[in-house]
Motif scaffolding. Structure first.
Motif, PDB file in Angstrom:
ATOM      1  N   GLU A 199      44.775  87.725  -0.924  1.00 22.39           N
ATOM      2  CA  GLU A 199      44.997  86.389  -0.394  1.00 22.39           C
ATOM      3  C   GLU A 199      44.232  86.269   0.920  1.00 22.39           C
ATOM      4  O   GLU A 199      43.466  87.139   1.273  1.00 22.39           O
ATOM      5  N   GLY A 200      44.479  85.222   1.664  1.00 19.39           N
ATOM      6  CA  GLY A 200      43.787  85.030   2.922  1.00 19.39           C
ATOM      7  C   GLY A 200      44.414  85.757   4.097  1.00 19.39           C
ATOM      8  O   GLY A 200      44.000  85.568   5.229  1.00 19.39           O
ATOM      9  N   TYR A 201      45.441  86.571   3.840  1.00 16.61           N
ATOM     10  CA  TYR A 201      46.140  87.256   4.924  1.00 16.61           C
ATOM     11  C   TYR A 201      46.069  88.752   4.717  1.00 16.61           C
ATOM     12  O   TYR A 201      46.292  89.222   3.612  1.00 16.61           O
ATOM     13  N   PRO A 202      45.790  89.516   5.711  1.00 17.76           N
ATOM     14  CA  PRO A 202      45.353  89.096   7.046  1.00 17.76           C
ATOM     15  C   PRO A 202      43.863  88.783   7.046  1.00 17.76           C
ATOM     16  O   PRO A 202      43.118  89.288   6.197  1.00 17.76           O
ATOM     17  N   PRO A 203      43.411  87.987   8.003  1.00 11.10           N
ATOM     18  CA  PRO A 203      41.976  87.707   8.083  1.00 11.10           C
ATOM     19  C   PRO A 203      41.208  88.983   8.420  1.00 11.10           C
ATOM     20  O   PRO A 203      41.755  89.901   9.039  1.00 11.10           O
ATOM     21  N   PHE A 204      39.947  89.038   8.001  1.00 10.03           N
ATOM     22  CA  PHE A 204      39.148  90.239   8.236  1.00 10.03           C
ATOM     23  C   PHE A 204      37.686  89.884   8.423  1.00 10.03           C
ATOM     24  O   PHE A 204      37.238  88.816   8.028  1.00 10.03           O
ATOM     25  N   ASN A 205      36.953  90.824   9.024  1.00  9.56           N
ATOM     26  CA  ASN A 205      35.499  90.749   9.176  1.00  9.56           C
ATOM     27  C   ASN A 205      34.899  91.986   8.517  1.00  9.56           C
ATOM     28  O   ASN A 205      35.523  93.043   8.517  1.00  9.56           O
ATOM     29  N   ILE A 206      33.681  91.839   8.023  1.00  9.02           N
ATOM     30  CA  ILE A 206      32.902  92.983   7.568  1.00  9.02           C
ATOM     31  C   ILE A 206      31.567  92.888   8.287  1.00  9.02           C
ATOM     32  O   ILE A 206      30.909  91.851   8.225  1.00  9.02           O
ATOM     33  N   GLU A 207      31.216  93.952   8.994  1.00  6.94           N
ATOM     34  CA  GLU A 207      29.944  93.941   9.710  1.00  6.94           C
ATOM     35  C   GLU A 207      29.142  95.182   9.360  1.00  6.94           C
ATOM     36  O   GLU A 207      29.701  96.225   9.033  1.00  6.94           O
ATOM     37  N   GLN A 208      27.846  95.033   9.400  1.00  9.04           N
ATOM     38  CA  GLN A 208      26.955  96.169   9.208  1.00  9.04           C
ATOM     39  C   GLN A 208      26.642  96.719  10.585  1.00  9.04           C
ATOM     40  O   GLN A 208      26.078  96.022  11.427  1.00  9.04           O
ATOM     41  N   THR A 228      37.141  95.052   9.786  1.00  6.58           N
ATOM     42  CA  THR A 228      38.119  94.819  10.840  1.00  6.58           C
ATOM     43  C   THR A 228      39.146  93.817  10.338  1.00  6.58           C
ATOM     44  O   THR A 228      38.786  92.721   9.913  1.00  6.58           O
ATOM     45  N   LEU A 229      40.413  94.216  10.369  1.00  4.65           N
ATOM     46  CA  LEU A 229      41.511  93.340   9.963  1.00  4.65           C
ATOM     47  C   LEU A 229      42.342  92.971  11.182  1.00  4.65           C
ATOM     48  O   LEU A 229      42.623  93.834  12.022  1.00  4.65           O
ATOM     49  N   ALA A 230      42.735  91.697  11.271  1.00  7.86           N
ATOM     50  CA  ALA A 230      43.613  91.236  12.337  1.00  7.86           C
ATOM     51  C   ALA A 230      45.049  91.523  11.911  1.00  7.86           C
ATOM     52  O   ALA A 230      45.577  90.878  11.009  1.00  7.86           O
ATOM     53  N   VAL A 231      45.657  92.528  12.544  1.00 12.15           N
ATOM     54  CA  VAL A 231      47.000  92.974  12.148  1.00 12.15           C
ATOM     55  C   VAL A 231      47.963  92.897  13.337  1.00 12.15           C
ATOM     56  O   VAL A 231      48.732  93.835  13.582  1.00 12.15           O
ATOM     57  N   ALA A 232      47.943  91.786  14.039  1.00 15.75           N
ATOM     58  CA  ALA A 232      48.819  91.606  15.197  1.00 15.75           C
ATOM     59  C   ALA A 232      50.269  91.787  14.769  1.00 15.75           C
ATOM     60  O   ALA A 232      50.699  91.287  13.732  1.00 15.75           O
ATOM     61  N   GLY A 233      51.008  92.542  15.566  1.00 19.83           N
ATOM     62  CA  GLY A 233      52.423  92.759  15.289  1.00 19.83           C
ATOM     63  C   GLY A 233      52.711  93.992  14.465  1.00 19.83           C
ATOM     64  O   GLY A 233      53.855  94.392  14.335  1.00 19.83           O
ATOM     65  N   PHE A 234      51.684  94.614  13.884  1.00 19.37           N
ATOM     66  CA  PHE A 234      51.870  95.833  13.091  1.00 19.37           C
ATOM     67  C   PHE A 234      51.571  97.050  13.965  1.00 19.37           C
ATOM     68  O   PHE A 234      50.628  97.038  14.758  1.00 19.37           O
ATOM     69  N   SER A 235      52.354  98.099  13.803  1.00 18.45           N
ATOM     70  CA  SER A 235      52.056  99.363  14.479  1.00 18.45           C
ATOM     71  C   SER A 235      51.293 100.256  13.506  1.00 18.45           C
ATOM     72  O   SER A 235      51.231  99.978  12.298  1.00 18.45           O
ATOM     73  N   MET A 273      43.000 101.724  15.506  1.00 21.80           N
ATOM     74  CA  MET A 273      43.812 100.559  15.857  1.00 21.80           C
ATOM     75  C   MET A 273      43.552 100.227  17.318  1.00 21.80           C
ATOM     76  O   MET A 273      43.685 101.091  18.188  1.00 21.80           O
ATOM     77  N   GLU A 274      43.152  98.971  17.593  1.00 24.19           N
ATOM     78  CA  GLU A 274      42.788  98.589  18.954  1.00 24.19           C
ATOM     79  C   GLU A 274      43.071  97.103  19.165  1.00 24.19           C
ATOM     80  O   GLU A 274      42.505  96.255  18.460  1.00 24.19           O
ATOM     81  N   ASN A 275      43.958  96.803  20.102  1.00 23.50           N
ATOM     82  CA  ASN A 275      44.246  95.413  20.488  1.00 23.50           C
ATOM     83  C   ASN A 275      44.625  94.527  19.307  1.00 23.50           C
ATOM     84  O   ASN A 275      44.153  93.395  19.190  1.00 23.50           O
ATOM     85  N   GLY A 276      45.451  95.021  18.410  1.00 26.02           N
ATOM     86  CA  GLY A 276      45.887  94.225  17.264  1.00 26.02           C
ATOM     87  C   GLY A 276      44.871  94.131  16.145  1.00 26.02           C
ATOM     88  O   GLY A 276      45.044  93.355  15.210  1.00 26.02           O
ATOM     89  N   LEU A 277      43.795  94.913  16.232  1.00 28.68           N
ATOM     90  CA  LEU A 277      42.765  94.931  15.198  1.00 28.68           C
ATOM     91  C   LEU A 277      42.692  96.334  14.600  1.00 28.68           C
ATOM     92  O   LEU A 277      42.695  97.324  15.325  1.00 28.68           O
ATOM     93  N   LEU A 278      42.624  96.407  13.285  1.00 31.51           N
ATOM     94  CA  LEU A 278      42.438  97.675  12.595  1.00 31.51           C
ATOM     95  C   LEU A 278      40.984  97.749  12.161  1.00 31.51           C
ATOM     96  O   LEU A 278      40.509  96.898  11.402  1.00 31.51           O
ATOM     97  N   HIS A 279      40.260  98.753  12.654  1.00 26.76           N
ATOM     98  CA  HIS A 279      38.861  98.961  12.299  1.00 26.76           C
ATOM     99  C   HIS A 279      38.780 100.135  11.322  1.00 26.76           C
ATOM    100  O   HIS A 279      39.350 101.193  11.589  1.00 26.76           O
TER     101      HIS A 279
END
Length: 142
Positions: free
Chosen positions: A31-40, A49-56, A111-117
């Motif tokens: 689905e559209g959750y969580p939002p993510f980026n893919i970069e080369q 990179t996934l935006a996972v704010a609130g997850f440990s 995991m950095e600043n609510g983002l999972l890389h």
């Protein structure tokens, strides 16, 4: 008119598995959750990179299953007696799947600043030139 698939194309031999991977990817249910980026990040490396704010870190899992990178998140139930007047930060469980090509390996997850890389690298295949000997047909004894 007949639909031409990769597996049926006369010059594309052995690509049936690629066709199955594409079908599996389309049906993965992302689905559209969580939002993510893919970069080369270089010629042979990528970062998801996934935006996972609130997850440990303990509420997330990163696995490779049958050439698929699967990232799951599940927050522990914590009502803690809190009363929300508005709850706009999503905390629902999720699963994101990414089909990996042969030779793509998963590196580290950070995991950095609510983002999972999640870092990926692609091994450069060797260029192989193979010469095939042409033989004459063997003649049976008469």
């Amino acid at each position: 008119m007949t639909k031409l698939t990769l597996g049926a194309h006369p010059y594309m031999l052995g690509f049936e598995q690629l066709e199955r991977l594409l079908e599996r990817s389309a049906k993965s249910g992302n689905e559209g959750y969580p939002p993510f980026n893919i970069e080369q990040t270089s010629e042979n490396s990528y970062r998801i990179t996934l935006a996972v704010a609130g997850f440990s870190e303990t509420e997330l899992s990163v696995t490779v299953e049958d050439r698929q990178l699967v990232i799951r998140g599940r927050q522990a139930e914590d009502d803690g007696g809190r009363i929300f007047l508005h709850r706009g930060i999503a905390g629902r469980q999720f699963q994101r799947s990414f089909v990996l090509a042969d030779g793509v390996e998963v590196g580290e997850a950070i995991m950095e600043n609510g983002l999972l890389h999640v870092d990926l690298t692609r091994a450069q295949p060797e260029t192989v030139v193979q010469t095939i000997q042409i033989n004459k047909p063997s003649r049976g004894k008469e």
